[in-house]
Enzyme design. Structure first.
Site, PDB file in Angstrom:
ATOM      1  CG  HIS A  80      33.553   5.373 -20.881  1.00 24.24           C
ATOM      2  ND1 HIS A  80      33.891   6.445 -20.104  1.00 24.24           N
ATOM      3  CD2 HIS A  80      32.211   5.291 -20.804  1.00 24.24           C
ATOM      4  CE1 HIS A  80      32.803   6.983 -19.593  1.00 24.24           C
ATOM      5  NE2 HIS A  80      31.766   6.308 -20.004  1.00 24.24           N
TER       6      HIS A  80
ATOM      7  CB  CYS B 271      35.473   6.795 -16.832  1.00 21.22           C
ATOM      8  SG  CYS B 271      36.317   5.894 -18.125  1.00 21.22           S
TER       9      CYS B 271
END
Lengths: 479, 172
Positions: B39, B112
């Protein structure tokens, strides 16, 4: 516009020296957050001209346009060539919205504009650690709301919780052991894990589970020792069944009880008892030693070693006969509560109780369960050896029990149940039974069962279930 | 543009959502080695920006204890940018209304990392390391990934502890 008038000598970017030759049209993609357009423009135009084109295409004012390329803001006085903008490249565009947002933005920027230059310079000086720059309280409006629902936890939640457990080890075996320990210390976790939809759908894919199991080095070790394990693993039906069982602890409990009953009925069959005993020792021996390696120390307290010593026999030696007399009954209580002193036919002092529930509660078997749970077919395959035939013969005379046992998955289902019971219920067996069943013991003694040893036995056999324990204690009284 | 020619450093914070589990379990579960479930977020102007199920959010970067993810696994310097905060916020607002609203979040295709890749390019012209953007396709190319896909699609990763940026907010 004359040719290459805008080209500064001090060009740092990699532009072709004489991008002259009237206007070679290049197609530049202009990308906004919302969309993108391809704009054809002369290669040597200036940024201002470029913006003119853009404002026409995007229907925005020229001074609202902010062009960015390679991290640089394109100023009107620059040329495209200066920034190295060539055919096919993408330039980013931000259309500045009306003043009010920039007003708010500027209040923020003014807050940061004080230390802003210092920020800029420190940023420029190649030290860009944000920690250093946070002399600026950026005063970001509302403080971060920690109450934002952690969606991540919905999906990965428990698994990532698992991930936090002792994650320092790189060794998978270590990891597994740590997981076991964690699971042992937190029985809730297993049910949480089971409820996790991720896990459940994983479980319902037998191929997957098979892969996972096979990859485990311990499994591979086992497989070397017993090639039938691979047979088991290749049987999807069996795996599915096993996974079903693993997924549904309630069902497991139910089946466990049924089969405990069935198994203890077995003892009463002539010959069956010996077969059981043989089964127990033959399998238990190698498995237990294998399990020992894995577990290192027996995690269970020493008072709970397998039943090699005679269990205390508070009701006197008449119980051995009581066992056989209760053969006809379906109830397990009487036949399984008694303990036996070592006798000729029973040199190890393995009492019927140990062969019933007790057998599967002993730490040896429990660690065995854990191994078995990874290869349910193992047990069955091993059992299809000689003594099983003996048992089968005995069973043939008693069709009822034969039908119970004849189910192919009988044994391993049982073992699976025991495994789960161990995880879910017996995890507290790291403490001594007295401690575990403290509360129950008190209850029992207040009810009048003053024989602490017997109480403990009963509680162990029933896994802490008071009512069942009472039944056992009552039923064991020779009536 | 009244801003003088200052540049701002742009960093990429990379977190491993599995905290090491992926590195250990991926060979078993997927059949290939994945070092982590990545992430990412962009850190600039002293703030951390990321995209999640709640849209584009920002918070003080983790070093100050921003998101709940703790310190990043890796920090990559993406370079410097001349883009000012003002412009950047405009840009993010537009993005947040269009392609990066909360409901457009897709764990595999539009996550993301997609966001940070785009923002990185906007700010510096550089992309983020490819091993991050390649992750979804790596996972999906395994049988396990295919099996898990329906479940994972429904997961929205929204690390709490951030403010959502939208055109209504005055740039949280």
């Amino acid at each position: 516009m004359a040719e290459n008038s805008g080209t500064d000598p001090a060009v740092e970017t990699n532009i072709e020296e004489n991008a002259v030759a009237s206007a070679t049209i290049i197609k530049v993609t202009v990308k906004t957050p919302k969309d993108k357009e391809e704009i054809a423009i002369a290669e040597d135009s200036s940024v201002a001209q470029f913006k003119e084109e853009i404002s026409k295409r995007f229907k925005a004012q020229q001074d609202q346009l902010v062009l960015i390329f390679a991290g640089k803001i394109l100023k009107d006085g620059d040329t495209l060539g200066q920034h190295g903008i060539k055919d096919g490249l993408t330039v980013h565009l931000v259309i500045k919205t009306a003043q009010k947002t920039s007003g708010a933005g500027s209040s923020q920027t003014s807050a940061s504009s004080g230390p802003g230059p210092s920020q800029g310079t420190t940023a420029g000086s190649a030290d860009t650690s944000p920690a250093g720059n946070l002399g600026t309280p950026l005063g970001t409006g509302p403080s971060p709301t920690p109450t934002q629902p952690p969606n991540i936890l919905a999906g990965f939640g428990d698994l990532s919780g698992l991930a936090n457990l002792g994650m320092g080890s790189a060794n998978f075996m270590e990891l597994q052991q740590q997981m076991q320990r964690q699971l042992m210390s937190n029985p809730e976790m297993l049910s949480q894990i089971m409820e996790n939809p991720l896990v459940q759908s994983m479980m319902s894919n037998p191929d997957l589970m098979r892969q996972m199991i096979v990859a485990n080095p311990q499994m591979q070790h086992l497989m070397e020792r017993n090639p039938e394990i691979s047979h088991m693993l290749n049987n999807p039906e069996l795996m599915r069944q096993t996974m079903e069982l693993a997924r549904n602890p309630a069902m497991m409990q139910e089946m466990m009880r049924n089969q405990d009953r069935a198994l203890s009925n077995l003892e009463s069959i002539p010959g069956g008892y010996n077969a059981l005993r043989r089964m127990y020792t033959d399998i238990q021996e190698p498995m237990f030693s294998a399990a020992r390696e894995q577990f290192g120390n027996n995690p269970f307290s020493p008072s709970r070693t397998e039943n090699r010593e005679p269990l205390p026999n508070p009701w006197g030696t008449t119980d051995t006969t009581a066992t056989t007399t209760t053969s006809g009954t379906a109830t397990t209580t009487s036949s399984t509560t008694s303990s036996t002193t070592p006798s000729v036919s029973n040199p190890l002092g393995i009492s019927s109780s140990s062969l019933g529930n007790g057998m599967f509660n002993s730490p040896g078997m429990q660690s065995l369960m854990q191994q078995i749970s990874e290869n349910p077919q193992l047990m069955q395959n091993m059992l299809s050896a000689p003594y099983m035939r003996t048992m089968m013969q005995s069973l043939a005379q008693n069709p009822d029990i034969a039908s119970q046992v004849a189910r192919p998955s009988f044994i391993e289902q049982q073992l699976m149940q025991q495994m789960l019971q161990m995880f879910a219920g017996g995890t507290a067996s790291t403490q001594t039974p007295e401690v575990r069943f403290q509360q129950q013991l008190e209850q029992l003694s207040s009810m009048g069962f003053i024989n602490r040893e017997a109480n403990i036995q009963a509680l162990i056999a029933t896994g802490g279930d008071i009512n069942a324990a009472i039944e056992r204690l009552l039923g064991s009284q020779p009536s | 543009m009244d801003r003088h020619d200052s540049t701002f450093g742009v960093q990429l914070f990379i977190y491993d959502l599995s905290r090491g589990m992926a590195r250990q379990l991926s060979p078993i579960m997927l059949g290939k080695q994945l070092d982590g479930i990545w992430h990412t977020s962009i850190v600039i102007y002293g703030e951390e920006f990321f995209y999640g199920g709640a849209g584009i959010s920002s918070c003080p970067p983790c070093l100050q204890g921003g998101t709940m993810l703790g310190p990043p696994d890796t920090v990559v310097e993406l370079g410097n940018t001349e883009v000012t905060e003002e412009i950047f916020m405009d840009y993010l607002s537009s993005l947040g209304e269009t392609t990066y609203s909360g409901d457009k979040y897709r764990l595999f295709e539009h996550n993301c990392n997609t966001f940070t890749n785009e923002v990185a390019q906007f700010l510096t012209g550089n992309k983020i390391p490819s091993y991050i953007t390649d992750l979804p396709s790596e996972v999906l190319s395994t049988p396990f990934g295919q099996v898990l896909r329906p479940i994972l699609d429904s997961i929205h990763i929204a690390p709490p502890g951030g403010n959502v940026i939208s055109s209504q907010n005055n740039h949280s």
